[in-house]
Design a protein around this motif. Structure first.
Motif, mmCIF file in Angstrom:
data_model
loop_
_atom_site.group_PDB
_atom_site.id
_atom_site.type_symbol
_atom_site.label_atom_id
_atom_site.label_comp_id
_atom_site.label_asym_id
_atom_site.label_seq_id
_atom_site.Cartn_x
_atom_site.Cartn_y
_atom_site.Cartn_z
ATOM 1 N N ALA A 139 0.831 -1.212 0.000
ATOM 2 C CA ALA A 139 0.000 0.000 0.000
ATOM 3 C C ALA A 139 0.863 1.258 0.000
ATOM 4 O O ALA A 139 0.604 2.204 -0.754
ATOM 5 C CB ALA A 139 -0.935 -0.011 1.206
ATOM 6 N N ARG A 140 1.919 1.279 0.821
ATOM 7 C CA ARG A 140 2.806 2.453 0.870
ATOM 8 C C ARG A 140 3.537 2.657 -0.453
ATOM 9 O O ARG A 140 3.742 3.782 -0.894
ATOM 10 C CB ARG A 140 3.792 2.330 2.024
ATOM 11 N N GLU A 141 3.957 1.548 -1.093
ATOM 12 C CA GLU A 141 4.628 1.662 -2.391
ATOM 13 C C GLU A 141 3.707 2.275 -3.432
ATOM 14 O O GLU A 141 4.118 3.132 -4.207
ATOM 15 C CB GLU A 141 5.095 0.277 -2.864
ATOM 16 N N ARG A 142 2.456 1.835 -3.462
ATOM 17 C CA ARG A 142 1.502 2.379 -4.425
ATOM 18 C C ARG A 142 1.176 3.833 -4.105
ATOM 19 O O ARG A 142 1.020 4.651 -5.002
ATOM 20 C CB ARG A 142 0.214 1.548 -4.452
ATOM 21 N N ALA A 143 1.072 4.164 -2.822
ATOM 22 C CA ALA A 143 0.786 5.545 -2.425
ATOM 23 C C ALA A 143 1.955 6.463 -2.765
ATOM 24 O O ALA A 143 1.757 7.639 -3.073
ATOM 25 C CB ALA A 143 0.474 5.616 -0.934
ATOM 26 N N ALA A 144 3.180 5.929 -2.738
ATOM 27 C CA ALA A 144 4.360 6.724 -3.084
ATOM 28 C C ALA A 144 4.333 7.145 -4.547
ATOM 29 O O ALA A 144 4.932 8.155 -4.927
ATOM 30 C CB ALA A 144 5.639 5.946 -2.790
ATOM 31 N N ASP A 145 3.605 6.394 -5.372
ATOM 32 C CA ASP A 145 3.447 6.742 -6.784
ATOM 33 C C ASP A 145 2.412 7.844 -6.982
ATOM 34 O O ASP A 145 2.109 8.199 -8.110
ATOM 35 C CB ASP A 145 3.004 5.509 -7.597
ATOM 36 N N GLY A 146 1.845 8.333 -5.878
ATOM 37 C CA GLY A 146 0.840 9.388 -5.960
ATOM 38 C C GLY A 146 -0.582 8.884 -6.104
ATOM 39 O O GLY A 146 -1.504 9.666 -6.285
ATOM 40 N N LYS A 147 -0.761 7.583 -6.016
ATOM 41 C CA LYS A 147 -2.099 7.017 -6.142
ATOM 42 C C LYS A 147 -2.748 6.911 -4.765
ATOM 43 O O LYS A 147 -2.101 6.482 -3.816
ATOM 44 C CB LYS A 147 -2.044 5.625 -6.763
ATOM 45 N N PRO A 148 -4.024 7.285 -4.643
ATOM 46 C CA PRO A 148 -4.717 7.065 -3.373
ATOM 47 C C PRO A 148 -4.895 5.567 -3.148
ATOM 48 O O PRO A 148 -5.203 4.823 -4.081
ATOM 49 C CB PRO A 148 -6.063 7.756 -3.564
ATOM 50 N N VAL A 149 -4.683 5.124 -1.918
ATOM 51 C CA VAL A 149 -4.778 3.702 -1.592
ATOM 52 C C VAL A 149 -5.731 3.512 -0.415
ATOM 53 O O VAL A 149 -5.578 4.153 0.623
ATOM 54 C CB VAL A 149 -3.392 3.111 -1.234
ATOM 55 N N ILE A 150 -6.711 2.641 -0.617
ATOM 56 C CA ILE A 150 -7.633 2.251 0.444
ATOM 57 C C ILE A 150 -7.369 0.786 0.741
ATOM 58 O O ILE A 150 -7.375 -0.053 -0.166
ATOM 59 C CB ILE A 150 -9.109 2.408 0.013
ATOM 60 N N VAL A 151 -7.131 0.467 2.012
ATOM 61 C CA VAL A 151 -7.005 -0.922 2.443
ATOM 62 C C VAL A 151 -8.293 -1.259 3.169
ATOM 63 O O VAL A 151 -8.579 -0.711 4.232
ATOM 64 C CB VAL A 151 -5.785 -1.133 3.375
#
Length: 172
Positions: A103-115
Motif C-alpha cells: 500500500a505504501r509503495e503504491r501511495a508513493a506513486d501518488g495514487k490514493p490507496v484504500i485498504v
C-alpha cells in the motif's frame, strides 16, 4: 472492479456523504488539505448488523477509486480479517506488513490507496490487559496498529474496516 456505485445505494445518504468526505476528499482536494495542514483520517470503521450496506459502501468506494479521481485512479486492496489469521507463529504479522508495504509503495506513486479489512473483529478483538501475554491474535492486532500508526506513517493510505460486532473491538 465492482460495478456498484454510490448512486446504487439507497437510504444511506448521510453515511455515504460522511464516507466520501473522509475517504475521497483527501485525494480529490489534496491542495486544500496541504494548504490548511489538514490530515486525512487514518481509517474509517463501518459497523452495523448484517445487511445494512457496509460491504456495498466499500464496493462503491472501490468503484470510485477505479474510475479515477482528480489525482488519478487509485488502488483498493481488499482483505478479509479471518484470512490474516495463520496458525504459524509470526505469519499473520508478516501478511499485515506485506499488505501495508504494498500500500505504501503504491501511495508513493501518488495514487490514493484504500485498504479494506472486512470482518476486522477477527483480528481486532479486545485485549485482555494481561502483561506478558503472547496470544497470536493480540500480536496480530499489535502489528496492525503499528502499521497504521507506526514511525513510517502512511501518507496516502486510508484503512476502511467493517464489522458486525463493534463492541468486540479493542477500544481506541
Amino acid at each position: 472492479m465492482p460495478d456498484v456505485t454510490f448512486a446504487d445505494i439507497g437510504g444511506l445518504d448521510e453515511q455515504i456523504e460522511r464516507i466520501r468526505d473522509a475517504v475521497q476528499m483527501p485525494f480529490q482536494h489534496r491542495e486544500l488539505f496541504e494548504r490548511y495542514d489538514l490530515k486525512p483520517p487514518k481509517g474509517v470503521l463501518l459497523y452495523g448488523p448484517p445487511g445494512n450496506g457496509k460491504t456495498l459502501i466499500a464496493k462503491a468506494v472501490a468503484n470510485a477509486l477505479a474510475e479515477g479521481t482528480d489525482a488519478g485512479s487509485g488502488v483498493f486492496l481488499s482483505v478479509k480479517g479471518p484470512e490474516l489469521l495463520n496458525k504459524f507463529v509470526g505469519e499473520s504479522e508478516r501478511l499485515i506488513r506485506m499488505i501495508f508495504k504494498h500500500a505504501r509503495e503504491r501511495a508513493a506513486d501518488g495514487k490514493p490507496v484504500i485498504v479494506f479489512i472486512d470482518e476486522i473483529d477477527a483480528i481486532g478483538k479486545k485485549r485482555d490487559g494481561q502483561i506478558g501475554g503472547n496470544d497470536e491474535r493480540e500480536q496480530t492486532l499489535n502489528q496492525l496498529l503499528t502499521e497504521m500508526d507506526g514511525f513510517e506513517g502512511n501518507t496516502g493510505v486510508i484503512i476502511l474496516a467493517a464489522t458486525n460486532r463493534p463492541e468486540s473491538l479493542d477500544p481506541p
